[in-house]
Motif scaffolding. Structure first.
Motif, PDB file in Angstrom:
ATOM      1  N   ASP A  10       0.809  -1.226   0.000  1.00 54.40           N
ATOM      2  CA  ASP A  10       0.000   0.000   0.000  1.00 54.40           C
ATOM      3  C   ASP A  10       0.841   1.276   0.000  1.00 54.40           C
ATOM      4  OD1 ASP A  10      -2.456  -1.219  -0.181  1.00 54.40           O
ATOM      5  OD2 ASP A  10      -2.682  -1.404   1.987  1.00 54.40           O
ATOM      6  N   TYR A  11       2.004   1.241  -0.637  1.00 57.48           N
ATOM      7  CA  TYR A  11       2.793   2.464  -0.790  1.00 57.48           C
ATOM      8  C   TYR A  11       2.294   3.297  -1.964  1.00 57.48           C
ATOM      9  CZ  TYR A  11       6.116   0.379   2.456  1.00 57.48           C
ATOM     10  OH  TYR A  11       6.704  -0.195   3.558  1.00 57.48           O
ATOM     11  N   ILE A  12       1.703   2.653  -2.964  1.00 59.73           N
ATOM     12  CA  ILE A  12       1.112   3.360  -4.106  1.00 59.73           C
ATOM     13  C   ILE A  12      -0.289   2.815  -4.324  1.00 59.73           C
ATOM     14  CG2 ILE A  12       3.300   3.876  -5.258  1.00 59.73           C
ATOM     15  CD1 ILE A  12       2.804   1.537  -7.122  1.00 59.73           C
ATOM     16  N   ASN A  13      -1.106   3.589  -5.031  1.00 56.71           N
ATOM     17  CA  ASN A  13      -2.463   3.111  -5.287  1.00 56.71           C
ATOM     18  C   ASN A  13      -2.488   2.243  -6.543  1.00 56.71           C
ATOM     19  OD1 ASN A  13      -2.397   4.898  -7.407  1.00 56.71           O
ATOM     20  ND2 ASN A  13      -3.786   6.376  -6.471  1.00 56.71           N
ATOM     21  N   ALA A  14      -3.586   1.540  -6.719  1.00 51.39           N
ATOM     22  CA  ALA A  14      -3.706   0.570  -7.803  1.00 51.39           C
ATOM     23  C   ALA A  14      -3.659   1.238  -9.173  1.00 51.39           C
ATOM     24  CB  ALA A  14      -4.991  -0.229  -7.651  1.00 51.39           C
ATOM     25  N   ILE A  78      -7.027  -5.880  -9.938  1.00 52.75           N
ATOM     26  CA  ILE A  78      -5.724  -6.383  -9.488  1.00 52.75           C
ATOM     27  C   ILE A  78      -5.784  -6.948  -8.063  1.00 52.75           C
ATOM     28  CG2 ILE A  78      -4.764  -4.239  -8.564  1.00 52.75           C
ATOM     29  CD1 ILE A  78      -2.188  -5.216 -10.249  1.00 52.75           C
ATOM     30  N   HIS A  79      -6.692  -6.451  -7.224  1.00 51.42           N
ATOM     31  CA  HIS A  79      -6.806  -6.989  -5.867  1.00 51.42           C
ATOM     32  C   HIS A  79      -7.787  -8.154  -5.793  1.00 51.42           C
ATOM     33  CE1 HIS A  79      -4.249  -4.168  -3.830  1.00 51.42           C
ATOM     34  NE2 HIS A  79      -4.851  -3.158  -4.432  1.00 51.42           N
ATOM     35  N   ASN A  80      -8.570  -8.354  -6.836  1.00 53.59           N
ATOM     36  CA  ASN A  80      -9.565  -9.426  -6.834  1.00 53.59           C
ATOM     37  C   ASN A  80      -8.946 -10.761  -7.247  1.00 53.59           C
ATOM     38  OD1 ASN A  80     -11.434  -7.490  -6.246  1.00 53.59           O
ATOM     39  ND2 ASN A  80     -12.226  -7.324  -8.317  1.00 53.59           N
ATOM     40  N   GLY A  82      -6.918 -12.875  -6.249  1.00 52.66           N
ATOM     41  CA  GLY A  82      -5.501 -13.191  -6.139  1.00 52.66           C
ATOM     42  C   GLY A  82      -4.675 -12.806  -7.341  1.00 52.66           C
ATOM     43  N   GLN A  83      -5.147 -11.855  -8.130  1.00 54.62           N
ATOM     44  CA  GLN A  83      -4.386 -11.461  -9.314  1.00 54.62           C
ATOM     45  C   GLN A  83      -3.055 -10.824  -8.953  1.00 54.62           C
ATOM     46  OE1 GLN A  83      -6.570  -9.009 -12.012  1.00 54.62           O
ATOM     47  NE2 GLN A  83      -7.520 -10.749 -13.018  1.00 54.62           N
ATOM     48  N   LEU A  84      -2.985 -10.134  -7.835  1.00 56.29           N
ATOM     49  CA  LEU A  84      -1.726  -9.513  -7.427  1.00 56.29           C
ATOM     50  C   LEU A  84      -0.664 -10.579  -7.187  1.00 56.29           C
ATOM     51  CD1 LEU A  84      -0.194  -6.957  -6.750  1.00 56.29           C
ATOM     52  CD2 LEU A  84      -1.072  -7.125  -4.421  1.00 56.29           C
ATOM     53  N   LYS A  85      -1.051 -11.655  -6.517  1.00 55.60           N
ATOM     54  CA  LYS A  85      -0.104 -12.750  -6.268  1.00 55.60           C
ATOM     55  C   LYS A  85       0.301 -13.433  -7.576  1.00 55.60           C
ATOM     56  CE  LYS A  85       0.288 -12.643  -1.828  1.00 55.60           C
ATOM     57  NZ  LYS A  85       1.533 -12.237  -1.214  1.00 55.60           N
ATOM     58  N   SER A  86      -0.642 -13.603  -8.491  1.00 54.36           N
ATOM     59  CA  SER A  86      -0.299 -14.254  -9.758  1.00 54.36           C
ATOM     60  C   SER A  86       0.585 -13.351 -10.603  1.00 54.36           C
ATOM     61  CB  SER A  86      -1.556 -14.654 -10.529  1.00 54.36           C
ATOM     62  OG  SER A  86      -2.262 -13.517 -10.969  1.00 54.36           O
ATOM     63  N   HIS A  87       0.363 -12.042 -10.558  1.00 57.52           N
ATOM     64  CA  HIS A  87       1.235 -11.118 -11.289  1.00 57.52           C
ATOM     65  C   HIS A  87       2.646 -11.116 -10.686  1.00 57.52           C
ATOM     66  CE1 HIS A  87      -1.729  -9.572 -13.995  1.00 57.52           C
ATOM     67  NE2 HIS A  87      -2.451  -8.987 -13.066  1.00 57.52           N
ATOM     68  N   MET A  88       2.724 -11.194  -9.356  1.00 58.43           N
ATOM     69  CA  MET A  88       4.031 -11.265  -8.698  1.00 58.43           C
ATOM     70  C   MET A  88       4.762 -12.551  -9.080  1.00 58.43           C
ATOM     71  SD  MET A  88       5.082  -8.813  -6.700  1.00 58.43           S
ATOM     72  CE  MET A  88       5.859  -9.281  -5.187  1.00 58.43           C
ATOM     73  N   LYS A  89       4.038 -13.668  -9.104  1.00 58.03           N
ATOM     74  CA  LYS A  89       4.655 -14.942  -9.464  1.00 58.03           C
ATOM     75  C   LYS A  89       5.139 -14.908 -10.912  1.00 58.03           C
ATOM     76  CE  LYS A  89       1.983 -18.419  -8.908  1.00 58.03           C
ATOM     77  NZ  LYS A  89       1.189 -19.668  -8.881  1.00 58.03           N
ATOM     78  N   GLU A  90       4.318 -14.343 -11.805  1.00 58.98           N
ATOM     79  CA  GLU A  90       4.703 -14.232 -13.206  1.00 58.98           C
ATOM     80  C   GLU A  90       5.933 -13.342 -13.369  1.00 58.98           C
ATOM     81  OE1 GLU A  90       2.936 -12.474 -17.378  1.00 58.98           O
ATOM     82  OE2 GLU A  90       1.548 -12.885 -15.729  1.00 58.98           O
ATOM     83  N   ALA A  91       5.998 -12.251 -12.613  1.00 62.14           N
ATOM     84  CA  ALA A  91       7.153 -11.354 -12.688  1.00 62.14           C
ATOM     85  C   ALA A  91       8.421 -12.044 -12.200  1.00 62.14           C
ATOM     86  CB  ALA A  91       6.889 -10.090 -11.882  1.00 62.14           C
TER      87      ALA A  91
END
Length: 116
Positions: A10-14, A78-80, A82-91
């Motif tokens: 939560d340092y930057i907004n979505a 992006i918060h729905n 678990g997309q954030l976790k999947s984007h992190m894993k992909e990165a």
């Protein structure tokens, strides 16, 4: 990875996170497709076959963006689910892939210079 991590903490907004990430999607797709085609043209079959799935995944991901979304990274989704976790894993997977490719290209370049 850093931008997604900042969003997670939560340092930057979505919206700003997604706009930062979406501006690099098209150059990534084009760059990876060009490298893949160049490996095909220069007949480096192993490296071509290694790059082909990643290039295909990048193109598929870019083409399959639903209409109405901001891009591959959408601030409303992006918060729905678990997309954030999947984007992190992909990165992280892409980081490992690019690191592997860097050392393979470096080894190939040194080998070519020594053989000439």
């Amino acid at each position: 990875i850093i931008t997604l991590s900042d969003l997670e903490c939560d340092y930057i907004n979505a919206r700003s996170c997604c706009s930062k990430l979406n501006k690099w999607v098209v150059p990534e797709v084009i760059g990876h497709a060009v490298v893949t085609v160049l490996m095909l043209i220069s007949m480096h079959w192993f490296i071509f076959l290694l790059n082909l799935p990643v290039a295909t995944w990048n193109i598929y991901r870019y083409i399959m963006v639903p209409s109405g979304n901001m891009g591959v990274f959408d601030p409303t989704e992006i918060h729905n689910r678990g997309q954030l976790k999947s984007h992190m894993k992909e990165a992280m997977i892409k980081l490992g892939f690019h690191l592997l490719c860097f050392f393979m290209y470096l080894y190939s370049m040194i080998l070519a210079l020594i053989n000439d």
